[in-house]
Write an enzyme that holds these catalytic residues in place. Sequence first.
Site, PDB file in Angstrom:
ATOM      1  N   GLY A  78       0.984  -1.159  -0.095  1.00 47.52           N
ATOM      2  CA  GLY A  78       0.215   0.037   0.237  1.00 47.52           C
ATOM      3  C   GLY A  78       0.873   1.303   0.014  1.00 47.52           C
ATOM      4  O   GLY A  78       0.066   2.340   0.090  1.00 47.52           O
ATOM      5  N   GLY A 128       2.783   2.145  -2.504  1.00 53.81           N
ATOM      6  CA  GLY A 128       2.815   2.728  -3.804  1.00 53.81           C
ATOM      7  C   GLY A 128       4.018   2.176  -4.508  1.00 53.81           C
ATOM      8  O   GLY A 128       4.454   2.751  -5.419  1.00 53.81           O
ATOM      9  N   LYS A 129       4.659   1.202  -4.219  1.00 48.30           N
ATOM     10  CA  LYS A 129       5.786   0.485  -4.809  1.00 48.30           C
ATOM     11  C   LYS A 129       5.478   0.042  -6.442  1.00 48.30           C
ATOM     12  O   LYS A 129       6.397   0.623  -7.185  1.00 48.30           O
ATOM     13  CB  LYS A 129       6.114  -0.872  -4.184  1.00 48.30           C
ATOM     14  N   THR A 130       4.466  -0.367  -6.765  1.00 47.21           N
ATOM     15  CA  THR A 130       4.244  -0.560  -8.179  1.00 47.21           C
ATOM     16  C   THR A 130       4.036   0.707  -8.842  1.00 47.21           C
ATOM     17  O   THR A 130       4.569   0.964  -9.845  1.00 47.21           O
ATOM     18  CB  THR A 130       2.846  -1.526  -8.243  1.00 47.21           C
ATOM     19  N   SER A 131       3.289   1.719  -8.195  1.00 50.36           N
ATOM     20  CA  SER A 131       3.081   3.003  -8.900  1.00 50.36           C
ATOM     21  C   SER A 131       4.659   3.668  -9.336  1.00 50.36           C
ATOM     22  O   SER A 131       4.770   4.418 -10.282  1.00 50.36           O
ATOM     23  CB  SER A 131       2.308   4.032  -8.278  1.00 50.36           C
ATOM     24  N   ASP A 143       4.974  -9.347  -7.064  1.00 49.29           N
ATOM     25  CA  ASP A 143       4.016  -8.877  -5.953  1.00 49.29           C
ATOM     26  C   ASP A 143       2.756  -9.487  -6.094  1.00 49.29           C
ATOM     27  O   ASP A 143       2.029  -9.651  -7.104  1.00 49.29           O
ATOM     28  CB  ASP A 143       3.857  -7.323  -6.053  1.00 49.29           C
ATOM     29  N   THR A 198      -3.959  -2.182  -3.146  1.00 48.43           N
ATOM     30  CA  THR A 198      -2.864  -3.170  -2.554  1.00 48.43           C
ATOM     31  C   THR A 198      -3.549  -3.672  -1.393  1.00 48.43           C
ATOM     32  O   THR A 198      -3.666  -4.756  -0.951  1.00 48.43           O
ATOM     33  CB  THR A 198      -1.670  -2.607  -2.338  1.00 48.43           C
TER      34      THR A 198
END
Length: 589
Positions: A23, A25-28, A50, A508
């Site tokens: 949550g 914001g790793k992916t973003s 992930d 997430t």
Amino acid sequence: MYPLFNPKHVELTPFLFFTGKGGVGKTSVACATAVALADRGKKVLLVSTDPASNLQDVLSVELTGEPIEIPAIANLSAANIDPEAAAKSYREKTVGPYRGKLPDAVLATMEEQLSGACTVEIAAFDEFSRLLSDEAVLEQYDHVVFDTAPTGHTLRLLQLPSAWSGFLDTSTHGASCLGPLAGLEGKKEMYAKAVAALSDFNKTTLLLVARPDTSSLNEAARAAHELKEIGVENQLLIVNGVLQTRHPEDVVSSAFYDRQRRALKDAPTALKQVMTYALPFVAYSLTGADNLRHLFSFYSITTAAAANTAETAEMPGLDRVIADFEANNTRVIFTMGKGGVGKTTVASAIAVGLAERGHRVHLTTTDPADHLGYTFGGGKGNERLSISRIDPAVEVANYKTEVLKDAGDGLTEEELAYLKEDMESPCTEEIALFKAFATVVDKADDEIVVIDTAPTGHTLLLLDSTEAYHKEMSRSAGDVPDSVKKLLPRLRNPKETGVVIVTLAEATPVLEAARLQEDLKRAQIDPKWWIINQSLYAAKTEDPVLRGRAASEKQWIQKVVDELAAKYAVIPWLAEEKIGYDKLKEFSN
């Protein structure tokens, strides 16, 4: 304040690992970085391992485990590796040779033992290793960007010589949460190359992503320390979602801004040694190439974000949850969810609400930071409420001592080192804490017991199958106390036990909470209540940036309501932090 992160102004290595709590914001951030590098003419491969990845949603492309070119972004290829599928394959390779040779009860124990987070980690590391050790990858790509990095536990385990001996295939003393690693002997060289690449300052950068809140920053500090200890020293910290300005006339906006600044000021000392950057809190959804490019342009809002959100509908509050538990005479209540979603506050508010209704309540937690002490302001406020804290460090140390005493005799030095390292896994902590939970509940038959942080379905099944294993083979991976044996059926009885899943209205946290629910259902526990906490959509803020984010919450609230929760409640993002018994009472008014 920290400088703003922009890949144009930072020297980046070929391998980039983004890691952090769910949550944050790793992916973003990983996607935006990959797009920025590709826009500069670099050949980039973006890979996610992930389990809750929404990589294909962010890029608006269907992805598989093999890299494909992204049509809207020149120079960028991406792959979405499913670690759960990889773990399933890993389990079958491990258990398959024993089918038809061992009793079904033993096979069930082996399969459940390989259903935890550690197995997913090692299966994902298989994919990391293939890319890190293949020289052809660096010939094809300038940068490989990984969304989610391997943990320090996995890397330390693979560095131990005993992980590659036949110890686990023959030992009757216990079993690893990763299973018999000796079966991976053929991959030893590939793993060694991968570990070496991760430690190479010129090849790999670890980018720790955190939110400007205490829980997230503490987790980043822990990960930084753990990975530095095993040689992954080239690290950067990105604090994501920092509100750049506040609207003084808006109570929510001012409180949001001030709370973030306090968390950053009080960040762990260890993080001050890591080069730190910030990224702004943005109102728009970070999906699609254009919005990903906006992130490093540092726009505060977009036209869409500034638009008025729909009027907030009336939503059931926490008082509905408390009334339901009272009406059903629920005796054991667990709050579950990922770190940072507000489990401690929710557990405390439920306990206070029940005490205010005349019930004797015992509230306990495993939080090592003793957030209960902070939440109650050092007091209790009601003689019907008792509070305790289960110290994870003490419980795990006692459990390790017990296991080593029972299993350590006759082991070689390397085998003992392996066993000690294996007990650093998340599974060990869960089992040790579960034994402590069982003791608390066993002694509190005349009270309602509210427990902040609960064991996963995997842990319950592992303990349950361990009993079957013990009956079948007259031995066990560890003795199961009577209190645990009594508690397992109790947890499965919905007339006695209630499980509350706490989440945030974001991708997430919701997806991870959904996996947690499935995990519990495997263990024959069906959570009835979901609580969506800290909702900006329910807060009725007038800040244009926060209103934009509030609008993006609606789809996740709807997903919980329509698909996931039997019953749900929503707690708005509160301008005032509820500290102390009297303030906690307000949740149930």
